[in-house]
Design a protein around this motif. Structure first.
Motif, PDB file in Angstrom:
ATOM      1  N   UNK A 112       7.742   1.090  -0.611  1.00  0.00           N
ATOM      2  CA  UNK A 112       7.432   2.513  -0.695  1.00  0.00           C
ATOM      3  C   UNK A 112       6.886   2.839  -2.076  1.00  0.00           C
ATOM      4  N   UNK A 113       5.709   3.428  -2.149  1.00  0.00           N
ATOM      5  CA  UNK A 113       5.095   3.927  -3.378  1.00  0.00           C
ATOM      6  C   UNK A 113       5.036   2.835  -4.458  1.00  0.00           C
ATOM      7  N   UNK A 114       5.901   2.877  -5.486  1.00  0.00           N
ATOM      8  CA  UNK A 114       5.900   1.780  -6.453  1.00  0.00           C
ATOM      9  C   UNK A 114       6.155   0.456  -5.747  1.00  0.00           C
ATOM     10  N   UNK A 115       7.051   0.461  -4.746  1.00  0.00           N
ATOM     11  CA  UNK A 115       7.313  -0.758  -3.992  1.00  0.00           C
ATOM     12  C   UNK A 115       6.074  -1.283  -3.297  1.00  0.00           C
ATOM     13  N   UNK A 116       5.252  -0.400  -2.758  1.00  0.00           N
ATOM     14  CA  UNK A 116       3.958  -0.748  -2.163  1.00  0.00           C
ATOM     15  C   UNK A 116       3.083  -1.442  -3.201  1.00  0.00           C
ATOM     16  N   UNK A 117       3.068  -0.886  -4.414  1.00  0.00           N
ATOM     17  CA  UNK A 117       2.268  -1.468  -5.494  1.00  0.00           C
ATOM     18  C   UNK A 117       2.841  -2.805  -5.947  1.00  0.00           C
ATOM     19  N   UNK A 118       4.157  -2.926  -5.948  1.00  0.00           N
ATOM     20  CA  UNK A 118       4.789  -4.198  -6.306  1.00  0.00           C
ATOM     21  C   UNK A 118       4.390  -5.307  -5.341  1.00  0.00           C
ATOM     22  N   UNK A 119       4.332  -4.982  -4.056  1.00  0.00           N
ATOM     23  CA  UNK A 119       3.935  -5.985  -3.065  1.00  0.00           C
ATOM     24  C   UNK A 119       2.521  -6.481  -3.358  1.00  0.00           C
ATOM     25  N   UNK A 120       1.627  -5.557  -3.663  1.00  0.00           N
ATOM     26  CA  UNK A 120       0.249  -5.954  -3.964  1.00  0.00           C
ATOM     27  C   UNK A 120       0.178  -6.835  -5.211  1.00  0.00           C
ATOM     28  N   UNK A 121       0.905  -6.436  -6.254  1.00  0.00           N
ATOM     29  CA  UNK A 121       0.879  -7.212  -7.500  1.00  0.00           C
ATOM     30  C   UNK A 121       1.536  -8.576  -7.292  1.00  0.00           C
ATOM     31  N   UNK A 122       2.642  -8.612  -6.567  1.00  0.00           N
ATOM     32  CA  UNK A 122       3.329  -9.882  -6.312  1.00  0.00           C
ATOM     33  C   UNK A 122       2.421 -10.878  -5.615  1.00  0.00           C
ATOM     34  N   UNK A 123       1.484 -10.373  -4.814  1.00  0.00           N
ATOM     35  CA  UNK A 123       0.565 -11.241  -4.084  1.00  0.00           C
ATOM     36  C   UNK A 123      -0.756 -11.440  -4.813  1.00  0.00           C
ATOM     37  N   UNK A 124      -0.805 -11.044  -6.091  1.00  0.00           N
ATOM     38  CA  UNK A 124      -1.980 -11.328  -6.918  1.00  0.00           C
ATOM     39  C   UNK A 124      -2.974 -10.202  -7.043  1.00  0.00           C
ATOM     40  N   UNK A 125      -2.635  -9.002  -6.569  1.00  0.00           N
ATOM     41  CA  UNK A 125      -3.541  -7.872  -6.640  1.00  0.00           C
ATOM     42  C   UNK A 125      -3.431  -7.107  -7.948  1.00  0.00           C
ATOM     43  N   UNK A 126      -4.313  -6.114  -8.116  1.00  0.00           N
ATOM     44  CA  UNK A 126      -4.323  -5.295  -9.321  1.00  0.00           C
ATOM     45  C   UNK A 126      -4.198  -3.818  -8.945  1.00  0.00           C
ATOM     46  N   UNK A 127      -3.863  -3.006  -9.971  1.00  0.00           N
ATOM     47  CA  UNK A 127      -3.683  -1.571  -9.785  1.00  0.00           C
ATOM     48  C   UNK A 127      -4.574  -0.791 -10.743  1.00  0.00           C
ATOM     49  N   UNK A 128      -4.939   0.414 -10.322  1.00  0.00           N
ATOM     50  CA  UNK A 128      -5.635   1.341 -11.217  1.00  0.00           C
ATOM     51  C   UNK A 128      -4.600   2.327 -11.742  1.00  0.00           C
ATOM     52  N   UNK A 129      -4.568   2.581 -13.064  1.00  0.00           N
ATOM     53  CA  UNK A 129      -3.496   3.408 -13.610  1.00  0.00           C
ATOM     54  C   UNK A 129      -3.572   4.879 -13.224  1.00  0.00           C
ATOM     55  N   UNK A 130      -4.745   5.374 -12.875  1.00  0.00           N
ATOM     56  CA  UNK A 130      -4.896   6.798 -12.572  1.00  0.00           C
ATOM     57  C   UNK A 130      -6.051   6.972 -11.600  1.00  0.00           C
ATOM     58  N   UNK A 131      -5.740   6.882 -10.301  1.00  0.00           N
ATOM     59  CA  UNK A 131      -6.809   6.844  -9.306  1.00  0.00           C
ATOM     60  C   UNK A 131      -7.580   8.149  -9.223  1.00  0.00           C
ATOM     61  N   UNK A 132      -7.003   9.260  -9.686  1.00  0.00           N
ATOM     62  CA  UNK A 132      -7.749  10.518  -9.660  1.00  0.00           C
ATOM     63  C   UNK A 132      -8.933  10.497 -10.620  1.00  0.00           C
ATOM     64  N   UNK A 133      -8.938   9.525 -11.559  1.00  0.00           N
ATOM     65  CA  UNK A 133     -10.065   9.397 -12.486  1.00  0.00           C
ATOM     66  C   UNK A 133     -11.232   8.616 -11.886  1.00  0.00           C
ATOM     67  N   UNK A 134     -11.020   7.977 -10.737  1.00  0.00           N
ATOM     68  CA  UNK A 134     -12.104   7.249 -10.078  1.00  0.00           C
ATOM     69  C   UNK A 134     -13.010   8.264  -9.379  1.00  0.00           C
ATOM     70  N   UNK A 135     -14.325   8.192  -9.588  1.00  0.00           N
ATOM     71  CA  UNK A 135     -15.227   9.150  -8.940  1.00  0.00           C
ATOM     72  C   UNK A 135     -15.027   9.185  -7.423  1.00  0.00           C
ATOM     73  N   UNK A 136     -14.901  10.390  -6.893  1.00  0.00           N
ATOM     74  CA  UNK A 136     -14.742  10.568  -5.460  1.00  0.00           C
ATOM     75  C   UNK A 136     -13.307  10.561  -4.976  1.00  0.00           C
ATOM     76  N   UNK A 137     -12.349  10.239  -5.850  1.00  0.00           N
ATOM     77  CA  UNK A 137     -10.944  10.215  -5.454  1.00  0.00           C
ATOM     78  C   UNK A 137     -10.287  11.570  -5.735  1.00  0.00           C
TER      79      UNK A 137
END
Length: 258
Positions: A112-137
């Protein structure tokens, strides 16, 4: 029969800014106890106090909760910035290897939320620190004001992959969810299958491909009103079923004599 145990990953918290605790939201325990029908057990996620091996032996499944501190970007090869916010390195040291161990063995977890992000990172993925700063988000963060009901209110739809795991579970190709996060998936980890997206393209629902157990994870907070929400209830029910199946399989089989 004794209910199986779900380890709820706790977050470090200071009471009155002075007294350190490991805490878990009451709504997490309520969802586990009343919807998943398992025993909720708050886990002090710190390698000074326990090991991943001990957790795997003690608990039948795991709820990877949300939390204000973020996964440290060093875990996915990025430099920390002010935008990354606060960190909890002790939790990182427990949850990331815990996810990988569960993926390998088939022991169930729900992210859930951070846990969702942990799963992605544990499997070798990356995160964006502030997705509202990405154009169109859009801004996915918790509203700064209002009651808790207003903060956890449904705010956007999530579109699910037709015929996918989440589509079959929810019985719909679109669901409404709350949103209370700043970070989000930048690149998906190995074997991470993204099956749900917000209207702006932000990943919202994933699982780990070819994992032998339950690995469903969501970016929103389904623990809120889980007993009544038409999306949360089937998610926690399915998680509870998976935990019970795991607990039953690990129990010694008693042979009946004539």
């Amino acid at each position: 029969m004794t209910r199986p145990v779900v380890g709820i990953i706790g977050n470090t918290h200071l009471i009155n800014d002075t007294y350190p605790t490991h805490a878990g939201g009451t709504m997490n325990s309520e969802a586990v106890a009343t919807v998943a029908d398992c025993v909720p057990l708050i886990v002090p996620a710190d390698p000074r106090f326990l090991s991943v091996e001990e957790l795997l032996e003690t608990c039948d499944g795991f709820l990877l909760t949300g939390g204000r501190p973020n996964v440290h970007p060093a875990e996915y090869g990025h430099e920390p910035t002010e935008a990354h916010g606060d960190f909890d390195r002790a939790r990182d040291a427990i949850t990331l290897p815990l996810v990988r161990a569960c993926v390998e063995s088939g022991q169930p977890f729900l992210g859930i939320c951070r846990g969702f992000q942990e799963v992605n990172v544990a499997m070798g993925g990356t995160l964006h620190p502030e997705i509202r700063d990405i154009p169109g988000r859009q801004n996915h963060r918790m509203p700064p004001d209002g009651t808790i009901e207003e903060k956890f209110a449904l705010r956007h739809k999530v579109t699910l992959t037709e015929g996918g795991v989440f589509h079959r579970l929810f019985g719909a190709s679109e669901v409404m969810t709350n949103t209370l996060h700043g970070q989000g998936i930048l690149t998906a980890g190995r074997r991470i299958v993204i099956e749900g997206h917000a209207p702006d393209g932000t990943p919202e629902a994933v699982y780990v491909k070819d994992a032998p157990g339950f690995t469903l994870s969501v970016q929103w907070h389904p623990e809120w009103d889980a007993a009544n929400d038409p999306v949360s209830r089937p998610l926690f029910t399915a998680f509870g079923d998976a935990v019970r199946a795991w607990a039953k399989a690990r129990q010694p089989q008693i042979l009946k004599t004539a």
